[in-house]
Design an enzyme around this catalytic site. Structure first.
Site, PDB file in Angstrom:
ATOM      1  N   SER A   1       1.864  -0.008  -2.356  1.00 33.58           N
ATOM      2  CA  SER A   1       1.214  -0.722  -3.450  1.00 33.58           C
ATOM      3  C   SER A   1       1.765  -0.243  -4.791  1.00 33.58           C
ATOM      4  O   SER A   1       2.976  -0.292  -5.029  1.00 33.58           O
ATOM      5  CB  SER A   1      -0.302  -0.541  -3.340  1.00 33.58           C
ATOM      6  OG  SER A   1      -0.989  -1.374  -4.231  1.00 33.58           O
TER       7      SER A   1
ATOM      8  N   ASP B   1      -1.440  -9.442   4.130  1.00 27.66           N
ATOM      9  CA  ASP B   1      -1.575  -8.908   2.777  1.00 27.66           C
ATOM     10  C   ASP B   1      -1.330 -10.047   1.793  1.00 27.66           C
ATOM     11  O   ASP B   1      -0.198 -10.402   1.495  1.00 27.66           O
ATOM     12  CB  ASP B   1      -0.561  -7.783   2.557  1.00 27.66           C
ATOM     13  CG  ASP B   1      -0.679  -7.134   1.183  1.00 27.66           C
ATOM     14  OD1 ASP B   1      -1.480  -7.612   0.365  1.00 27.66           O
ATOM     15  OD2 ASP B   1       0.047  -6.151   0.938  1.00 27.66           O
TER      16      ASP B   1
ATOM     17  N   HIS C   1      -4.151  -5.958   2.543  1.00 30.93           N
ATOM     18  CA  HIS C   1      -3.376  -5.017   1.732  1.00 30.93           C
ATOM     19  C   HIS C   1      -3.602  -3.573   2.169  1.00 30.93           C
ATOM     20  O   HIS C   1      -2.699  -2.733   2.063  1.00 30.93           O
ATOM     21  CB  HIS C   1      -3.752  -5.180   0.260  1.00 30.93           C
ATOM     22  CG  HIS C   1      -2.921  -4.351  -0.665  1.00 30.93           C
ATOM     23  ND1 HIS C   1      -1.540  -4.435  -0.692  1.00 30.93           N
ATOM     24  CD2 HIS C   1      -3.263  -3.412  -1.594  1.00 30.93           C
ATOM     25  CE1 HIS C   1      -1.064  -3.593  -1.593  1.00 30.93           C
ATOM     26  NE2 HIS C   1      -2.092  -2.953  -2.147  1.00 30.93           N
ATOM     27  N   ASP C   2      -4.775  -3.268   2.679  1.00 29.49           N
ATOM     28  CA  ASP C   2      -5.076  -1.912   3.130  1.00 29.49           C
ATOM     29  C   ASP C   2      -4.290  -1.494   4.372  1.00 29.49           C
ATOM     30  O   ASP C   2      -4.397  -0.339   4.810  1.00 29.49           O
ATOM     31  CB  ASP C   2      -6.569  -1.762   3.418  1.00 29.49           C
ATOM     32  CG  ASP C   2      -7.366  -1.376   2.176  1.00 29.49           C
ATOM     33  OD1 ASP C   2      -6.742  -1.089   1.139  1.00 29.49           O
ATOM     34  OD2 ASP C   2      -8.609  -1.364   2.247  1.00 29.49           O
TER      35      ASP C   2
END
Length: 377
Positions: free
Chosen positions: A152, A317, A350-351
């Site tokens: 990220s 994501d 996204h995690d």
């Protein structure tokens, strides 16, 4: 066999040489908190730097002697026998400038005033962070990293290293990241910041002197952010439309399990994170764009890079979609750089870069095994 690095101790590095920010602001003196794992080899060629994401910090792996439940945020990735193997590499995790976990930031005392920096702390950029990180590397005697790794916002820092210090990094592992934020992502960040800025307890960023915390704004910001970190499928699988008490209450209280989860996450975050740091981190995200001063030409931006790259994205994501990773890969290929790409099937959104997914772990392990072979040659 994979195991923990065990008990770790945070360290503090002090820098008395002023640091000039991209904005033109100057920080006369500052400190960085960091941790190290593994052993630096004789020629100092086996070092890996871990760059953290928005809410991350220096505690990457292991646990503290006085708090064994406080396990590093990437403990599943860093340790003996793990993909970032501390039996092979000397690994550094740090808390960036502007942070709230020991490095100099808005909640730190400004020696010029004897009060917290608060609103006077300069707006910071990814470029500023990387410059500060380079000074830490100098202090540790590391002239060239075997790899710089980040997910990220951390991936943006890893890429910036390759552009700003091309001779000081051999490999970049850029995970779940993007060459710049989309308008939608900037919009999410603006709404999150607005929640903090409009909290009556924010006091223009100088809430420390009032003995209060803008908890409501910070928890709302985190709740919004958390929604974007998860995929729709992950939310559906974990919570669905399940009611907490099995029936509708016809009120505005918490009724659905997802509501309970988000408020729990918001409250937990607001209890330990600094509101000004959240503002700084999201602005750094917004500002990152290595092609901005090159008429938006990402190919020209990546021409400076010399490192080999591994770029990893995740299918669900949607905040940093695989298409954004493709942009990075295409720019590197245009410049005939050595780049590997993996698109990992994952339900976690996204995690995903924080999860222990078998395919993801294998990709990281195999790539870093090759990095170690280069170091050992």
């Amino acid at each position: 066999m994979s195991s923990s690095v065990g008990i770790v101790t945070a360290q503090r590095a002090t820098f008395d040489t002023p640091l000039t920010f991209k904005s033109g602001a100057v920080l006369p003196r500052y400190e960085l908190m960091y941790e190290t794992y593994g052993t630096l080899n004789a020629d100092k060629s086996n070092a890996i730097l871990i760059c953290h994401a928005l809410s991350g910090h220096h505690h990457v792996a292991g646990y503290y002697a006085d708090d064994t439940k406080n396990i590093g945020w990437w403990d599943n990735m860093v340790g003996p026998g793990k993909p970032i193997d501390t039996l092979k590499f000397f690994v550094i995790g740090l808390n960036n400038l502007g942070g709230c976990h020991g490095s100099t930031g808005p909640s730190s005392i400004d020696p010029a005033t004897g009060k917290p920096y608060g609103s006077s702390f300069p707006v910071i950029t990814v470029e500023d962070w990387v410059n500060a990180q380079a000074r830490l590397a100098d202090q540790l005697g590391i002239q060239r990293f075997a790899a710089i790794v980040g997910g990220s916002l951390g991936g943006m820092q890893a890429m910036q290293w390759a552009l700003a210090y091309p001779d000081r990094v051999a490999h970049v592992l850029a995970i779940a990241t993007a060459p710049h934020l989309t308008a939608q992502n900037i919009a999410f960040n603006d709404v999150a910041r607005s929640a903090i800025l409009t909290d009556p307890e924010f006091h223009g960023g100088d809430f420390y002197q009032h003995g209060v915390v803008p908890t409501r704004g910070l928890r709302l910001a985190r709740m919004l952010g958390h929604i974007t970190y998860l995929s729709d499928d992950a939310m559906a699988d974990k919570f669905g439309r399940e009611l907490r008490h099995g029936k509708l209450n016809f009120s505005y209280d918490i009724e659905f399990q997802i509501e309970s989860y988000l408020r729990y996450q918001g409250d937990k975050f607001a209890a330990y994170f600094d509101a000004n740091t959240y503002l700084l981190m999201t602005k750094a995200l917004d500002y990152f764009d290595p092609a901005r001063e090159l008429d938006g030409d990402l190919n020209r931006a990546f021409a400076a890079a010399k490192a080999k790259f591994l770029v990893v994205s995740f299918t669900t994501d949607w905040r940093f979609s695989p298409a954004r990773s493709h942009e990075i890969v295409h720019a590197l290929l245009h410049n005939r750089r050595d780049v590997s790409y993996a698109e990992v099937t994952s339900d976690h959104g996204h995690d995903s870069f924080l999860m222990e997914d078998a395919q993801y772990i294998a990709v990281m392990r195999n790539y870093l095994n090759n990095v170690f072979e280069e170091v050992s040659a």
